[in-house]
Design a protein around this motif. Structure first.
Motif, short mmCIF file in Angstrom:
data_model
loop_
_atom_site.label_atom_id
_atom_site.label_comp_id
_atom_site.label_asym_id
_atom_site.label_seq_id
_atom_site.Cartn_x
_atom_site.Cartn_y
_atom_site.Cartn_z
N ARG A 109 -2.85 39.51 104.47
CA ARG A 109 -3.88 38.60 103.98
C ARG A 109 -4.63 39.23 102.80
O ARG A 109 -4.83 40.44 102.73
CB ARG A 109 -4.88 38.26 105.09
N THR A 110 -5.06 38.38 101.90
CA THR A 110 -5.82 38.82 100.73
C THR A 110 -7.10 38.01 100.60
O THR A 110 -7.26 36.97 101.25
CB THR A 110 -4.99 38.67 99.44
N PHE A 111 -8.02 38.51 99.78
CA PHE A 111 -9.18 37.73 99.37
C PHE A 111 -9.31 37.85 97.86
O PHE A 111 -8.71 38.73 97.23
CB PHE A 111 -10.45 38.22 100.08
N PRO A 292 -6.72 38.65 93.40
CA PRO A 292 -6.34 38.92 94.79
C PRO A 292 -6.47 40.40 95.14
O PRO A 292 -6.20 41.28 94.32
CB PRO A 292 -4.88 38.47 94.86
N ALA A 293 -6.91 40.66 96.38
CA ALA A 293 -7.02 42.02 96.89
C ALA A 293 -6.71 42.00 98.39
O ALA A 293 -7.03 41.02 99.07
CB ALA A 293 -8.42 42.59 96.65
N PRO A 294 -6.10 43.04 98.93
CA PRO A 294 -5.85 43.08 100.38
C PRO A 294 -7.17 43.17 101.14
O PRO A 294 -8.14 43.74 100.64
CB PRO A 294 -5.01 44.36 100.56
N ILE A 295 -7.21 42.60 102.35
CA ILE A 295 -8.46 42.61 103.11
C ILE A 295 -8.82 44.02 103.57
O ILE A 295 -9.93 44.24 104.06
CB ILE A 295 -8.43 41.64 104.30
N SER A 296 -7.92 44.98 103.38
CA SER A 296 -8.26 46.37 103.66
C SER A 296 -9.35 46.88 102.72
O SER A 296 -9.97 47.92 102.98
CB SER A 296 -7.02 47.26 103.54
N LYS A 297 -9.62 46.15 101.64
CA LYS A 297 -10.68 46.52 100.71
C LYS A 297 -12.06 46.06 101.19
O LYS A 297 -13.07 46.34 100.53
CB LYS A 297 -10.41 45.93 99.33
N LEU A 298 -12.11 45.38 102.32
CA LEU A 298 -13.40 44.93 102.86
C LEU A 298 -14.08 46.06 103.64
O LEU A 298 -13.45 46.71 104.48
CB LEU A 298 -13.22 43.71 103.77
N LYS A 299 -15.35 46.26 103.34
CA LYS A 299 -16.20 47.15 104.14
C LYS A 299 -17.26 46.26 104.77
O LYS A 299 -18.17 45.79 104.09
CB LYS A 299 -16.83 48.24 103.25
N MET A 300 -17.12 46.02 106.06
CA MET A 300 -17.91 44.99 106.73
C MET A 300 -19.00 45.60 107.60
O MET A 300 -18.73 46.27 108.60
CB MET A 300 -16.98 44.11 107.59
#
Length: 538
Positions: A109-111, A292-300
């Motif tokens: 998944r990407t965002f 687009p970027a992988p959701i691994s780039k999210l810091k939640m």
């Protein structure tokens, strides 16, 4: 038929009322009948067995209190018959084996985010104004008024429209939800402003801590560039701020414009220069587009506030499940609020991947609690009146539910306040339990989105990161629809599982991170920023 009571774990000796119960009600749970002995509001706890004086009370499988007097099976737990009690933490006793969730539907998944030179990806694109010292707050406010008015950033408030019409003799009802929308100069950048009461007057350590926090905001991937105002004579000198920036990223590739008032003459001259320079920076930032970027780039960031007796069985574990998904794909969930981890320390210690992190967590917890006790307080005094009213009657009870936000994944790093997240996986960050101070700290440590669970309703946001509100119950979501983004009340009603709700939360996070949806806190213009001041004023 909806269940009347529930136990979180089978070994618990108390149950939670899912609906309002009255004396004499008969409830059944897993084939065992309980007769309710006192009127009990939903969210509150009842004894599942007869409890003698000084008996231990277990909930979420951990010690959360001790009886002050005997409590009969089916009777209500209150602050009068129960006191705070938690297990003492010892050194790491075992290594956990994590059963990670199935990420087949999420790993690719990407965002749509804003890519930065350092490899981070923002969920927003913000040009940020802030002072190094409170003496510059007025100048920040002047700049805010000028930029917001001339750039037409967002919607004109209903209240301003209402007052204007009243002045003109028009009695207009603005409860129809309509607002006049001004044309916005830039479509791809937000301009935000921070003020604070720090930078001077306290101990030197506070200024250094504030410098690290502000440097973290500049480093945060949601920030494209910044305008920084200094007076000149304050504790938080420009060099201290630059050192903090350098320690986070010695190769920072962002425009950071710094101005010192005592070197620039009149206020008008200084503001004119700042406006010209900053406008050029904002114009350049507007050219950055989402990709687009992988959701691994999210810091939640994982936050809770205004918690109730349902928070620990609906919103928090659902967020914990979303946190586990993110950790499993290589993202970085951040769990903070150390006073609200009191009572579950042993579990968290055992989840630390590195022994050194386990030791550091224990050190930070003990040092923090000691400082609270030295000030005449303690972690046992953490539950607020609102928490207690809605069933969270001890700190350990509140903490056991609050910790569910962090899911079950291994803890990859322990960070003190102001330190920046660099490792994928679950990070624990030392912050206060105060909602705004904690959220402020997580964003300063790199969170590019925050998910905030609440049972009572909390209108908290952040200047640079979306803050999504997740209600523990549907009554709150219906009562405060302008604040709540996601409703987990279906879990309480048995209509959805924790797993299903966790996936819904993560899906919503991706949509907000991509700019497809806007956080309610951002719609309301809720830009809260309160640094944690650890020291005293001098």
């Amino acid at each position: 038929m909806q269940k009347k009571i529930i136990k979180v774990q089978e070994e618990d000796n108390v149950a939670i009322a899912l609906i309002d119960l009255v004396k004499g009600d008969r409830c059944e749970y897993n084939g065992e009948e309980i007769i309710i002995l006192s009127n009990t509001k939903a969210k509150h706890k009842i004894a599942f067995v007869d409890l003698a004086i000084n008996d231990s009370i277990y909930m979420y499988g951990v010690l959360v209190g001790k009886t002050v007097v005997s409590i009969a099976k089916g009777d209500l737990l209150t602050t009068e018959n129960v006191k705070h009690q938690s297990d003492k933490v010892v050194a790491k006793t075992k290594n956990i084996v994590w059963n990670a969730p199935n990420i087949s539907n999420w790993k690719d998944r990407t965002f749509m985010g804003y890519h930065r030179a350092d490899g981070q990806v923002g969920t927003q694109n913000v040009w940020l104004f802030f002072p190094l010292v409170f003496c510059e707050n007025r100048n920040i406010e002047v700049l805010k008024e000028v930029f917001e008015k001339e750039l037409s950033m967002g919607k004109e408030r209903k209240q301003r429209q209402l007052l204007r019409n009243l002045i003109n003799g028009n009695d207009v009802d603005f409860n129809d939800g309509k607002q006049q929308v001004s044309e916005q100069t830039f479509d791809n950048v937000d301009v935000k402003f921070i003020t604070h009461q720090g930078g001077c007057g306290g101990i030197r350590q506070d200024s250094h801590t504030l410098a690290k926090l502000l440097a973290g905001y500049v480093k945060n991937p949601n920030v494209a560039g910044a305008t920084v105002l200094s007076l000149g004579c304050q504790n938080l000198q420009i060099d201290i701020f630059k050192d903090a920036l350098n320690s986070i990223d010695s190769n920072l590739d962002k425009p950071v414009l710094i101005y010192e008032q005592q070197q620039m003459g009149t206020v008008d001259d200084m503001l004119n220069i700042i406006i010209k320079d900053s406008f050029a920076g904002i114009k350049a930032a507007n050219s950055i587009e989402r990709k687009p970027a992988p959701i691994s780039k999210l810091k939640m960031g994982l936050e809770c506030g205004g918690s109730d007796g349902f928070s620990g069985i609906s919103a928090n574990p659902a967020l914990g499940y979303a946190s586990d998904f993110l950790a499993a794909v290589g993202g970085s969930p951040i769990l903070s609020e150390f006073p609200e981890l009191c009572g579950v320390e042993q579990e968290l210690v055992n989840r630390c991947v590195e022994d050194g992190d386990a030791e550091r967590f224990m050190f930070l917890m003990k040092a923090y609690e000691a400082s609270a006790e030295a000030a005449g307080s303690g972690f046992d005094m953490n539950p607020s009146p609102g928490n207690i009213k809605d069933g969270l009657i001890t700190d350990a009870m509140k903490s056991a539910g609050a910790a569910k936000k962090g899911g079950t994944s291994p803890i990859e790093a322990i960070l003190d306040y102001g330190e920046y997240v660099t490792k994928p996986g679950l990070n624990l960050l030392c912050t206060p339990g105060n909602d705004v101070e904690s959220t402020t700290g997580m964003v300063g440590s790199g969170a590019n989105i925050v998910v905030f669970t609440t049972g009572l309703g909390t209108p908290t946001g952040n200047p640079i990161a979306p803050v999504l509100k997740v209600s523990s119950n549907s009554i709150l979501a219906e009562h405060m629809p302008d604040i709540i983004d996601i409703d987990t009340g279906a879990v309480i009603r048995g209509e959805k599982t924790i797993q299903e709700m966790g996936e819904e939360i993560l899906e919503y996070v991706i949509q907000v991170a991509s700019g497809e949806k806007k956080a309610k806190a951002d719609i309301l213009g809720q830009d809260d920023f309160i640094p944690w001041k650890r020291g005293v004023s001098l």
